[in-house]
Design a protein around this motif. Structure first.
Motif, PDB file in Angstrom:
ATOM      1  N   HIS A 122      82.545  21.826  75.596  1.00  0.00           N
ATOM      2  CA  HIS A 122      84.081  22.415  75.789  1.00  0.00           C
ATOM      3  C   HIS A 122      84.612  21.700  74.818  1.00  0.00           C
ATOM      4  O   HIS A 122      85.356  22.118  73.934  1.00  0.00           O
ATOM      5  CB  HIS A 122      84.552  21.777  76.921  1.00  0.00           C
ATOM      6  CG  HIS A 122      86.037  22.108  77.121  1.00  0.00           C
ATOM      7  ND1 HIS A 122      86.671  23.335  76.720  1.00  0.00           N
ATOM      8  CD2 HIS A 122      87.035  21.295  77.492  1.00  0.00           C
ATOM      9  CE1 HIS A 122      88.098  23.087  76.939  1.00  0.00           C
ATOM     10  NE2 HIS A 122      88.435  21.856  77.375  1.00  0.00           N
ATOM     11  N   VAL A 123      84.313  20.522  74.214  1.00  0.00           N
ATOM     12  CA  VAL A 123      84.795  19.572  73.086  1.00  0.00           C
ATOM     13  C   VAL A 123      84.099  19.656  71.859  1.00  0.00           C
ATOM     14  O   VAL A 123      83.234  18.878  71.646  1.00  0.00           O
ATOM     15  CB  VAL A 123      85.270  18.096  73.701  1.00  0.00           C
ATOM     16  CG1 VAL A 123      86.021  17.505  72.617  1.00  0.00           C
ATOM     17  CG2 VAL A 123      86.166  18.305  74.964  1.00  0.00           C
ATOM     18  N   ILE A 124      84.687  19.990  70.763  1.00  0.00           N
ATOM     19  CA  ILE A 124      84.183  20.172  69.383  1.00  0.00           C
ATOM     20  C   ILE A 124      85.054  18.947  68.679  1.00  0.00           C
ATOM     21  O   ILE A 124      86.129  19.155  68.670  1.00  0.00           O
ATOM     22  CB  ILE A 124      84.059  21.237  68.857  1.00  0.00           C
ATOM     23  CG1 ILE A 124      83.374  22.375  69.616  1.00  0.00           C
ATOM     24  CG2 ILE A 124      83.613  21.363  67.602  1.00  0.00           C
ATOM     25  CD1 ILE A 124      83.627  23.944  68.878  1.00  0.00           C
ATOM     26  N   VAL A 181      75.151  17.708  68.678  1.00  0.00           N
ATOM     27  CA  VAL A 181      74.626  19.138  68.515  1.00  0.00           C
ATOM     28  C   VAL A 181      75.740  19.864  67.724  1.00  0.00           C
ATOM     29  O   VAL A 181      76.773  19.763  67.836  1.00  0.00           O
ATOM     30  CB  VAL A 181      74.717  19.769  70.036  1.00  0.00           C
ATOM     31  CG1 VAL A 181      74.383  21.327  70.063  1.00  0.00           C
ATOM     32  CG2 VAL A 181      73.645  19.133  70.897  1.00  0.00           C
ATOM     33  N   PRO A 182      75.326  20.931  66.913  1.00  0.00           N
ATOM     34  CA  PRO A 182      76.000  21.460  66.013  1.00  0.00           C
ATOM     35  C   PRO A 182      77.044  22.538  66.877  1.00  0.00           C
ATOM     36  O   PRO A 182      76.629  23.117  67.649  1.00  0.00           O
ATOM     37  CB  PRO A 182      75.182  22.322  65.126  1.00  0.00           C
ATOM     38  CG  PRO A 182      73.831  22.091  65.226  1.00  0.00           C
ATOM     39  CD  PRO A 182      73.887  21.079  66.485  1.00  0.00           C
ATOM     40  N   ALA A 183      78.328  22.417  66.421  1.00  0.00           N
ATOM     41  CA  ALA A 183      79.275  23.311  66.860  1.00  0.00           C
ATOM     42  C   ALA A 183      78.959  24.722  66.755  1.00  0.00           C
ATOM     43  O   ALA A 183      79.479  25.803  67.549  1.00  0.00           O
ATOM     44  CB  ALA A 183      80.650  22.919  66.502  1.00  0.00           C
ATOM     45  N   SER A 184      78.182  25.201  65.816  1.00  0.00           N
ATOM     46  CA  SER A 184      77.659  26.401  65.602  1.00  0.00           C
ATOM     47  C   SER A 184      77.079  27.171  66.728  1.00  0.00           C
ATOM     48  O   SER A 184      77.011  28.259  66.893  1.00  0.00           O
ATOM     49  CB  SER A 184      76.963  26.755  64.411  1.00  0.00           C
ATOM     50  OG  SER A 184      75.641  26.032  64.395  1.00  0.00           O
ATOM     51  N   THR A 185      76.308  26.190  67.816  1.00  0.00           N
ATOM     52  CA  THR A 185      75.867  26.787  69.061  1.00  0.00           C
ATOM     53  C   THR A 185      77.009  27.506  70.058  1.00  0.00           C
ATOM     54  O   THR A 185      76.611  28.232  70.871  1.00  0.00           O
ATOM     55  CB  THR A 185      75.265  25.776  69.695  1.00  0.00           C
ATOM     56  OG1 THR A 185      76.115  24.730  70.003  1.00  0.00           O
ATOM     57  CG2 THR A 185      73.987  25.088  68.926  1.00  0.00           C
ATOM     58  N   VAL A 186      78.044  27.347  69.794  1.00  0.00           N
ATOM     59  CA  VAL A 186      79.033  28.003  70.440  1.00  0.00           C
ATOM     60  C   VAL A 186      79.663  29.287  69.701  1.00  0.00           C
ATOM     61  O   VAL A 186      80.233  29.178  68.422  1.00  0.00           O
ATOM     62  CB  VAL A 186      80.416  27.074  70.630  1.00  0.00           C
ATOM     63  CG1 VAL A 186      81.309  27.858  71.357  1.00  0.00           C
ATOM     64  CG2 VAL A 186      79.949  25.962  71.300  1.00  0.00           C
ATOM     65  N   THR A 187      79.190  30.244  70.195  1.00  0.00           N
ATOM     66  CA  THR A 187      79.653  31.666  69.628  1.00  0.00           C
ATOM     67  C   THR A 187      80.657  32.649  70.258  1.00  0.00           C
ATOM     68  O   THR A 187      80.806  32.231  71.539  1.00  0.00           O
ATOM     69  CB  THR A 187      78.257  32.401  69.164  1.00  0.00           C
ATOM     70  OG1 THR A 187      78.029  32.881  70.671  1.00  0.00           O
ATOM     71  CG2 THR A 187      77.352  31.638  68.795  1.00  0.00           C
ATOM     72  N   PRO A 188      81.063  33.639  69.754  1.00  0.00           N
ATOM     73  CA  PRO A 188      81.873  34.522  70.708  1.00  0.00           C
ATOM     74  C   PRO A 188      81.118  35.143  72.070  1.00  0.00           C
ATOM     75  O   PRO A 188      81.917  35.538  72.768  1.00  0.00           O
ATOM     76  CB  PRO A 188      82.171  35.768  69.677  1.00  0.00           C
ATOM     77  CG  PRO A 188      82.278  35.050  68.227  1.00  0.00           C
ATOM     78  CD  PRO A 188      80.908  33.877  68.465  1.00  0.00           C
TER      79      PRO A 188
END
Length: 309
Positions: free
Chosen positions: A113-115, A124-131
């Motif tokens: 939830h928190v970047i 862990v790279p925030a790019s793992t969170v996608t649309p």
């Protein structure tokens, strides 16, 4: 922690916050949920005395207001008009939708939830969170539930007030003093709950815009759960005070809890039914059971935590 002459915690510079972030992150090699060992669950269950169960969740809000501009929606999809008197079988059905991370409904924040600075917990790279959803550190990490020893620290009770006023900040000293006053102790693996009295104030005075003013923890208070090795942090607010103690960072406690320490957060709990039971039983710890929804790629879930005394 430095305080001004009135005893109010001072604002924290961004440099000071980042130094605190680095210190806490270096002390959290594993996430909080890793501390919920089977042995600790068994020990927490063994302390159940009277068997009383108490919900720690507030009723889901379906009316718009200053703290719920996007309230949950609930509508009936069946029966159709006239069906209720028809012979034979008829099902009543409904549909529910909500903004999970709103400012009124009880929910759990997953570790994705928190970047902060382009990273999630553990680098862990925030790019793992996608649309399409989160690909790491999701709600799926707690799919088997969170069960352990909950401890409630009641800060208004400590200070001799009904609730903390919006903007008030809880210090590490407050948490230590509440432990002593309540004759309890927070230890490794515990689920730490901090009452600021938000729900009682809301019921007495009505809702307000909590994005501008709310009671919560001062960022330096996060030294306390880090030192005690807790597994989860929760509050009847959202743990962060507003205005923020760090002028350049809106939710410093979220950053420290979720991103630095790997603690799932429980926001907008309700302790008003629990407090009198704890007072009657003469203890402020209990078995706590939290069952998030099975949403594998989600960043959070509505929850109904149950305290068992």
């Amino acid at each position: 922690m430095a305080q001004d002459q009135t005893g109010v915690p001072r604002p924290l510079s961004e440099a000071g916050f980042r130094d605190l972030y680095r210190r806490l992150r270096s002390r959290a090699p594993g996430g909080g949920a890793d501390r919920l060992t089977p042995e600790r669950v068994v020990a927490a269950a063994a302390e159940v005395g009277c068997g009383r169960t108490v919900s720690l969740a507030a009723p889901v809000e379906t009316r718009s207001g200053p703290d719920s501009p996007e309230p949950a929606t609930h509508r009936m999809t069946a029966p159709a008009p006239g069906e209720t008197g028809a012979p034979g079988l008829v099902f009543a059905r409904d549909r529910f939708a909500m903004n999970v991370h709103g400012d009124v409904d009880t929910h759990l924040d997953a570790l994705c939830h928190v970047i902060f600075d382009g990273e999630l917990y553990g680098g862990v790279p925030a790019s793992t969170v996608t649309p399409d959803g989160a690909g790491a550190l999701t709600l799926d990490l707690v799919r088997d539930g969170i069960v352990g020893r909950g401890v409630l620290l009641d800060i208004p009770r400590l200070r001799g007030v009904r609730w903390l006023e919006p903007g008030d900040q809880v210090t590490a000293g407050d948490l230590v003093a509440a432990e002593a006053a309540q004759r309890t102790a927070v230890g490794p693996g515990d689920l730490l709950f901090v009452r600021v009295g938000h729900r009682l104030r809301r019921r007495a005075l009505g809702p307000w815009d909590v994005t501008r003013a709310r009671a919560g923890l001062h960022p330096t208070a996060m030294e306390f759960p880090a030192e005690r090795g807790v597994s989860v942090l929760g509050s009847d607010g959202n743990s962060d005070a507003a205005p923020s103690a760090v002028p350049t960072i809106g939710f410093p406690v979220h950053v420290l809890a979720v991103n630095a320490l790997g603690l799932p957060l429980l926001d907008w709990l309700d302790f008003e039914e629990l407090v009198p039971v704890c007072e009657q039983q003469g203890r402020w710890h209990f078995l706590c059971v939290i069952a998030p929804l099975r949403l594998p790629a989600a960043t959070g879930s509505p929850v109904n935590p149950i305290a068992v005394l």
